[in-house]
Design an enzyme around this catalytic site. Structure first.
Site, PDB file in Angstrom:
ATOM      1  N   ARG A  93       0.932  -1.272   0.016  1.00 19.19           N
ATOM      2  CA  ARG A  93      -0.062  -0.028   0.083  1.00 19.19           C
ATOM      3  C   ARG A  93       0.825   1.245   0.047  1.00 19.19           C
ATOM      4  O   ARG A  93       0.632   2.241  -0.794  1.00 19.19           O
ATOM      5  CB  ARG A  93      -0.885  -0.048   1.310  1.00 19.19           C
ATOM      6  CG  ARG A  93      -1.545   1.324   1.607  1.00 19.19           C
ATOM      7  CD  ARG A  93      -2.636   1.443   0.509  1.00 19.19           C
ATOM      8  NE  ARG A  93      -3.386   2.745   0.591  1.00 19.19           N
ATOM      9  CZ  ARG A  93      -4.344   3.211  -0.124  1.00 19.19           C
ATOM     10  NH1 ARG A  93      -4.810   2.389  -1.210  1.00 19.19           N
ATOM     11  NH2 ARG A  93      -5.018   4.358   0.068  1.00 19.19           N
ATOM     12  N   ASP A 117      -2.809  -4.461   2.429  1.00 18.54           N
ATOM     13  CA  ASP A 117      -3.693  -5.277   3.283  1.00 18.54           C
ATOM     14  C   ASP A 117      -5.108  -5.431   2.613  1.00 18.54           C
ATOM     15  O   ASP A 117      -5.531  -4.161   2.260  1.00 18.54           O
ATOM     16  CB  ASP A 117      -3.789  -4.788   4.461  1.00 18.54           C
ATOM     17  CG  ASP A 117      -2.388  -5.221   5.143  1.00 18.54           C
ATOM     18  OD1 ASP A 117      -1.700  -6.339   5.080  1.00 18.54           O
ATOM     19  OD2 ASP A 117      -1.914  -4.711   6.324  1.00 18.54           O
TER      20      ASP A 117
END
Ligand code: UD1
Length: 419
Positions: A93, A117
């Site tokens: 991310r 995630d």
């Protein structure tokens, strides 16, 4: 052959752990190195998989990067490649935080939409709107954020929500913009302060770090620096919860306890005795069964969403009923399905979870869905009868350097099993 952890229930964790630099800081600091030609050195880096992945992203942009234990050295060329669409981009991310520095330095960027995630929808509208205010055009095209500007200028920007990532990207573009930028409703996380400190060391002019109004006076250019990453408060808090859940006694070094004021207060309310050591650590001692406490996740200084799985795990073995409210990432409640396999009495209703504590959990095979959920399942396994098998442990290893070694040092029986 995949690996999993076998966690033996019943341990009382006792001893001391040393926590190194924060994952959610180091990756952004590595991106900040793009802003200055020359060699930047970052120390106290955690040895986790995301660091070499971020190094690959920077290499694809033309930097040379070396990793030596906890030291990352990044040499940034005068001319950067503005396209960040390497395979590594899709795996984490934080890779999206190269967007701001690239727009700042190259005035254009093509950045593949990031991975990371699976904790719920993670849009980039606030990142893009902020860059547009600074004078860039920004669209999503073929799976990439494409941004382009003739030149960047200062602007007044109000964020709808104090997003960590949007604050970072706008900040890192604004430091090289012409004129003054004010970011209102900015994120106040300690990791944002860490980036501001590093940018200031590089010559940026920023006021209000750690408050919800950041004022940035743009400068012509920045210089490389040497910077030490702040300790990982989320990892530190994980050990604090481990002490409370296992009725243990854990001393944590390397984390500023003020970054965990609310967390430590919650653990006191649950019955723990908490001692802090200036700006460098704390001790959590829990005698007897923890008492139930309610938790509400909010941006800092609220209770971190990353710690929500630990709040649920603790509540599962506490005396009484807890209400846990998730305000940031709805899908984090998936963790509860795995906790139910371990015998937790927990249910969700929208963004609330109600957890009735049980005396003892019961071992079962469980699957980690993200870094924190994975670590939460290991802590729950320590409070379960028998041996709990935790699968998909690569998630855990993305966030916790030496996790198993630390658990063993504290007296847990945890094995890495292949097959
Ligand atoms: C970072 C952390 C993550 C942490 C989170 C909140 C990293 C790599 N990750 O994630 O561990 O859980 O902060 O503390 O540092 N949002 C929008 N539009 C945007 C941006 C965000 O709607 O343009 C929403 C998100 O969907 C979410 C909320 O804002 O509901 C907060 O997200 P944000 O603070 O941006 O989190 P990240 O920076 O992605």
């Amino acid at each position: 052959m995949s690996e999993h952890f076998r966690v033996q229930g019943g341990a009382r964790l006792v001893g001391e752990v040393e926590v190194v630099g924060a994952k959610n800081s180091v990756l952004k600091l590595m991106a900040a190195a793009l802003l200055a030609e020359g060699t930047t050195t970052i120390t106290n880096c955690p040895e986790i998989l995301d660091v070499p992945l971020m190094a690959d992203v920077l290499r694809s942009l033309g930097c040379s990067v070396t990793l030596d234990g906890g030291v990352v050295t990044i040499t940034t060329p005068a001319e950067l490649n503005h396209r960040a669409d390497s395979e590594a981009m899709g795996k984490l991310r934080a890779s999206v935080c190269v967007l701001g520095p690239l727009v700042g330095r190259c005035k254009r960027a093509v950045v593949a939409l990031p991975g990371g995630d699976a904790i719920g929808s993670r849009p980039l509208d606030m990142h893009q709107n902020g860059l547009r205010k600074l004078g860039a055009h920004s669209e999503i095209e073929h799976g990439c954020v494409v941004a382009e500007a003739e030149g960047l200028h200062g602007a007044q920007i109000w964020l709808d929500f104090p997003s960590v990532g949007a604050t970072e990207n706008i900040l890192m573009a604004a430091v090289l913009a012409k004129g003054t930028t004010v970011i209102d409703n900015a994120a106040r996380e300690p990791e944002i302060v860490d980036i501001c400190v590093m940018l200031q060391e590089m010559g940026a002019r920023i006021e209000g770090a750690g408050t919800s109004t950041l004022t940035v006076h743009g400068v012509e250019s920045l210089s490389p620096t040497e910077h030490r990453v702040i300790g990982d408060r989320i990892v530190g808090a994980t050990w604090a919860f481990a002490a409370a859940m296992t009725r243990g006694d854990i001393t944590v070094r390397g984390v500023d306890p003020h970054h965990l004021d609310l967390v430590l207060e919650k653990l006191r309310m649950a019955g723990a005795e908490v001692t802090t050591f200036g700006g460098d650590g704390f001790r959590v001692v829990q005698d007897g069964r923890p008492q139930s406490v309610d938790f509400v996740t909010l941006p800092y200084p609220g209770f971190a969403t990353d710690l929500q799985p630990f709040a649920i795990a603790l509540s599962s073995v506490s005396e009484g009923t807890s209400m846990i409210t998730e305000n940031l990432f709805e899908a984090r409640f998936r963790f509860i399905e795995e906790m139910v396999r371990l015998g937790a009495d927990a249910r969700t209703d929208g963004h609330h979870a109600v957890v009735r504590g049980v005396e003892r959990l019961s071992s079962a095979p469980v699957w980690a869905s993200d870094i924190r959920a994975g670590a939460g399942l290991v802590l729950a396994g320590l409070c379960a009868d028998g041996a709990t098998e935790v699968y998909e442990i690569f998630h855990i290893e993305r966030g916790y350097p030496g996790f198993v070694e630390n658990l063993r040092k504290l007296g847990a029986t945890v094995d890495r099993v292949t097959g």
